[in-house]
Design a protein around this motif. Structure first.
Motif, PDB file in Angstrom:
ATOM      1  N   HIS A 151      -9.256  -0.482   3.101  1.00 46.22           N
ATOM      2  CA  HIS A 151      -8.960  -0.660   1.676  1.00 46.22           C
ATOM      3  C   HIS A 151     -10.036   0.066   0.876  1.00 46.22           C
ATOM      4  O   HIS A 151     -11.225  -0.174   1.088  1.00 46.22           O
ATOM      5  CB  HIS A 151      -9.007  -2.142   1.275  1.00 46.22           C
ATOM      6  CG  HIS A 151      -7.969  -2.977   1.929  1.00 46.22           C
ATOM      7  ND1 HIS A 151      -6.791  -3.295   1.308  1.00 46.22           N
ATOM      8  CD2 HIS A 151      -7.919  -3.561   3.151  1.00 46.22           C
ATOM      9  CE1 HIS A 151      -6.061  -4.055   2.120  1.00 46.22           C
ATOM     10  NE2 HIS A 151      -6.735  -4.227   3.251  1.00 46.22           N
ATOM     11  N   THR A 152      -9.633   0.931  -0.047  1.00 45.71           N
ATOM     12  CA  THR A 152     -10.604   1.593  -0.914  1.00 45.71           C
ATOM     13  C   THR A 152     -10.106   1.548  -2.348  1.00 45.71           C
ATOM     14  O   THR A 152      -8.920   1.379  -2.605  1.00 45.71           O
ATOM     15  CB  THR A 152     -10.830   3.070  -0.516  1.00 45.71           C
ATOM     16  OG1 THR A 152      -9.617   3.794  -0.712  1.00 45.71           O
ATOM     17  CG2 THR A 152     -11.295   3.193   0.912  1.00 45.71           C
ATOM     18  N   LYS A 153     -11.020   1.703  -3.257  1.00 45.82           N
ATOM     19  CA  LYS A 153     -10.693   1.831  -4.680  1.00 45.82           C
ATOM     20  C   LYS A 153     -10.994   3.261  -5.095  1.00 45.82           C
ATOM     21  O   LYS A 153     -12.035   3.812  -4.754  1.00 45.82           O
ATOM     22  CB  LYS A 153     -11.529   0.871  -5.531  1.00 45.82           C
ATOM     23  CG  LYS A 153     -11.208  -0.579  -5.338  1.00 45.82           C
ATOM     24  CD  LYS A 153      -9.967  -0.943  -6.090  1.00 45.82           C
ATOM     25  CE  LYS A 153      -9.763  -2.457  -6.043  1.00 45.82           C
ATOM     26  NZ  LYS A 153      -8.583  -2.862  -6.730  1.00 45.82           N
ATOM     27  N   GLN A 154     -10.078   3.839  -5.842  1.00 43.18           N
ATOM     28  CA  GLN A 154     -10.228   5.205  -6.326  1.00 43.18           C
ATOM     29  C   GLN A 154     -10.163   5.190  -7.850  1.00 43.18           C
ATOM     30  O   GLN A 154      -9.674   4.233  -8.446  1.00 43.18           O
ATOM     31  CB  GLN A 154      -9.093   6.094  -5.774  1.00 43.18           C
ATOM     32  CG  GLN A 154      -8.995   6.118  -4.261  1.00 43.18           C
ATOM     33  CD  GLN A 154     -10.204   6.755  -3.625  1.00 43.18           C
ATOM     34  OE1 GLN A 154     -10.715   7.753  -4.093  1.00 43.18           O
ATOM     35  NE2 GLN A 154     -10.682   6.151  -2.546  1.00 43.18           N
ATOM     36  N   PHE A 155     -10.651   6.269  -8.453  1.00 42.10           N
ATOM     37  CA  PHE A 155     -10.503   6.396  -9.898  1.00 42.10           C
ATOM     38  C   PHE A 155      -9.019   6.411 -10.230  1.00 42.10           C
ATOM     39  O   PHE A 155      -8.225   7.044  -9.545  1.00 42.10           O
ATOM     40  CB  PHE A 155     -11.130   7.688 -10.420  1.00 42.10           C
ATOM     41  CG  PHE A 155     -12.613   7.762 -10.191  1.00 42.10           C
ATOM     42  CD1 PHE A 155     -13.453   6.773 -10.655  1.00 42.10           C
ATOM     43  CD2 PHE A 155     -13.171   8.825  -9.508  1.00 42.10           C
ATOM     44  CE1 PHE A 155     -14.824   6.842 -10.446  1.00 42.10           C
ATOM     45  CE2 PHE A 155     -14.527   8.917  -9.296  1.00 42.10           C
ATOM     46  CZ  PHE A 155     -15.359   7.918  -9.767  1.00 42.10           C
ATOM     47  N   GLY A 156      -8.643   5.710 -11.296  1.00 41.57           N
ATOM     48  CA  GLY A 156      -7.247   5.645 -11.706  1.00 41.57           C
ATOM     49  C   GLY A 156      -7.033   6.355 -13.026  1.00 41.57           C
ATOM     50  O   GLY A 156      -7.771   7.260 -13.413  1.00 41.57           O
ATOM     51  N   TYR A 180      -5.295   2.971   3.905  1.00 41.59           N
ATOM     52  CA  TYR A 180      -4.962   3.903   4.985  1.00 41.59           C
ATOM     53  C   TYR A 180      -5.437   3.318   6.310  1.00 41.59           C
ATOM     54  O   TYR A 180      -6.247   2.394   6.347  1.00 41.59           O
ATOM     55  CB  TYR A 180      -5.554   5.290   4.737  1.00 41.59           C
ATOM     56  CG  TYR A 180      -7.061   5.359   4.788  1.00 41.59           C
ATOM     57  CD1 TYR A 180      -7.717   5.697   5.977  1.00 41.59           C
ATOM     58  CD2 TYR A 180      -7.832   5.119   3.658  1.00 41.59           C
ATOM     59  CE1 TYR A 180      -9.097   5.767   6.026  1.00 41.59           C
ATOM     60  CE2 TYR A 180      -9.206   5.185   3.696  1.00 41.59           C
ATOM     61  CZ  TYR A 180      -9.831   5.506   4.886  1.00 41.59           C
ATOM     62  OH  TYR A 180     -11.193   5.574   4.941  1.00 41.59           O
ATOM     63  N   SER A 184      -8.671   1.619 -12.110  1.00 34.22           N
ATOM     64  CA  SER A 184      -8.886   1.779 -10.671  1.00 34.22           C
ATOM     65  C   SER A 184      -7.536   1.685  -9.966  1.00 34.22           C
ATOM     66  O   SER A 184      -6.607   1.051 -10.444  1.00 34.22           O
ATOM     67  CB  SER A 184      -9.843   0.720 -10.133  1.00 34.22           C
ATOM     68  OG  SER A 184      -9.273  -0.559 -10.266  1.00 34.22           O
ATOM     69  N   SER A 185      -7.462   2.340  -8.839  1.00 28.76           N
ATOM     70  CA  SER A 185      -6.242   2.353  -8.046  1.00 28.76           C
ATOM     71  C   SER A 185      -6.620   2.049  -6.602  1.00 28.76           C
ATOM     72  O   SER A 185      -7.561   2.634  -6.061  1.00 28.76           O
ATOM     73  CB  SER A 185      -5.581   3.729  -8.160  1.00 28.76           C
ATOM     74  OG  SER A 185      -4.395   3.776  -7.423  1.00 28.76           O
ATOM     75  N   GLU A 186      -5.879   1.140  -5.994  1.00 26.53           N
ATOM     76  CA  GLU A 186      -6.172   0.780  -4.611  1.00 26.53           C
ATOM     77  C   GLU A 186      -5.496   1.783  -3.678  1.00 26.53           C
ATOM     78  O   GLU A 186      -4.344   2.170  -3.884  1.00 26.53           O
ATOM     79  CB  GLU A 186      -5.681  -0.626  -4.293  1.00 26.53           C
ATOM     80  CG  GLU A 186      -6.157  -1.140  -2.966  1.00 26.53           C
ATOM     81  CD  GLU A 186      -5.864  -2.619  -2.781  1.00 26.53           C
ATOM     82  OE1 GLU A 186      -6.175  -3.111  -1.691  1.00 26.53           O
ATOM     83  OE2 GLU A 186      -5.341  -3.257  -3.694  1.00 26.53           O
ATOM     84  N   TYR A 187      -6.246   2.218  -2.674  1.00 29.14           N
ATOM     85  CA  TYR A 187      -5.727   3.165  -1.692  1.00 29.14           C
ATOM     86  C   TYR A 187      -5.924   2.553  -0.307  1.00 29.14           C
ATOM     87  O   TYR A 187      -7.028   2.152   0.052  1.00 29.14           O
ATOM     88  CB  TYR A 187      -6.468   4.505  -1.813  1.00 29.14           C
ATOM     89  CG  TYR A 187      -5.990   5.554  -0.843  1.00 29.14           C
ATOM     90  CD1 TYR A 187      -4.721   6.089  -0.941  1.00 29.14           C
ATOM     91  CD2 TYR A 187      -6.820   5.995   0.176  1.00 29.14           C
ATOM     92  CE1 TYR A 187      -4.282   7.062  -0.054  1.00 29.14           C
ATOM     93  CE2 TYR A 187      -6.401   6.968   1.071  1.00 29.14           C
ATOM     94  CZ  TYR A 187      -5.126   7.496   0.953  1.00 29.14           C
ATOM     95  OH  TYR A 187      -4.682   8.449   1.829  1.00 29.14           O
TER      96      TYR A 187
END
Length: 155
Positions: A57-62, A48, A43-46
């Motif tokens: 704060h969101t989590k995206q596929f890493g 904006y 997971s990757s934190e994004y």
């Protein structure tokens, strides 16, 4: 009376594991232990700021890691040599080191597999032969890690 776990729906009880890679040096080979089937998506934190200035704060596929299967069997001349050849093909970067096949899980005394996994573009990425000591009665084992691009369970 205790229910037989092998007969319960959805329960997998294993006595042996068979890797079947038709048309390769490995062919069909039995293993006594399956240490695991692993697949991972990190997971990757994004972060904006939206239109009203609120920080979101969101989590995206890493990063994905290829699936791996770790199997173990006793060292024997024929089977271990076939695994070594397959591993060396991968070490040399040969395209015929990659192959499609299946991993079947069999219960004790069962004629049919209790679970089947199809593996695609698999190769032997890691091979470890256990340590041995002169005079010991221990059985030497070989551990094979198979890396592949995709694993699918039988529907």
């Amino acid at each position: 009376m205790v229910a037989n776990p092998a007969k319960l729906e959805g329960i997998v009880s294993a006595a042996r594991f068979v890797i079947d890679l038709p048309g390769t040096i490995v062919g069909r080979m039995d293993f006594s232990e399956l240490s695991g089937i692993n697949s991972k998506v990190g997971s990757s934190e994004y972060l904006y700021s939206n239109s009203d200035g609120t920080l979101v704060h969101t989590k995206q596929f890493g990063k994905t890691e290829p699936p791996t299967i770790t199997l173990k069997r006793a060292v024997d001349r024929t089977g271990t040599n076939r695994l070594l050849i397959w591993h060396n093909l991968a070490r040399e970067g040969k395209t015929d080191a990659r192959c499609d096949g299946s991993l079947s899980v069999f219960g004790a005394g069962d004629g049919d597999a209790t679970a089947i996994y199809f593996i695609f573009n698999a190769w032997c990425s890691d091979l470890t032969i256990s340590s041995l000591k002169a005079g010991s009665s221990d059985v030497a084992s070989v551990e094979c890690k198979i890396t592949c691009e995709r694993i699918e369970g039988k529907q």
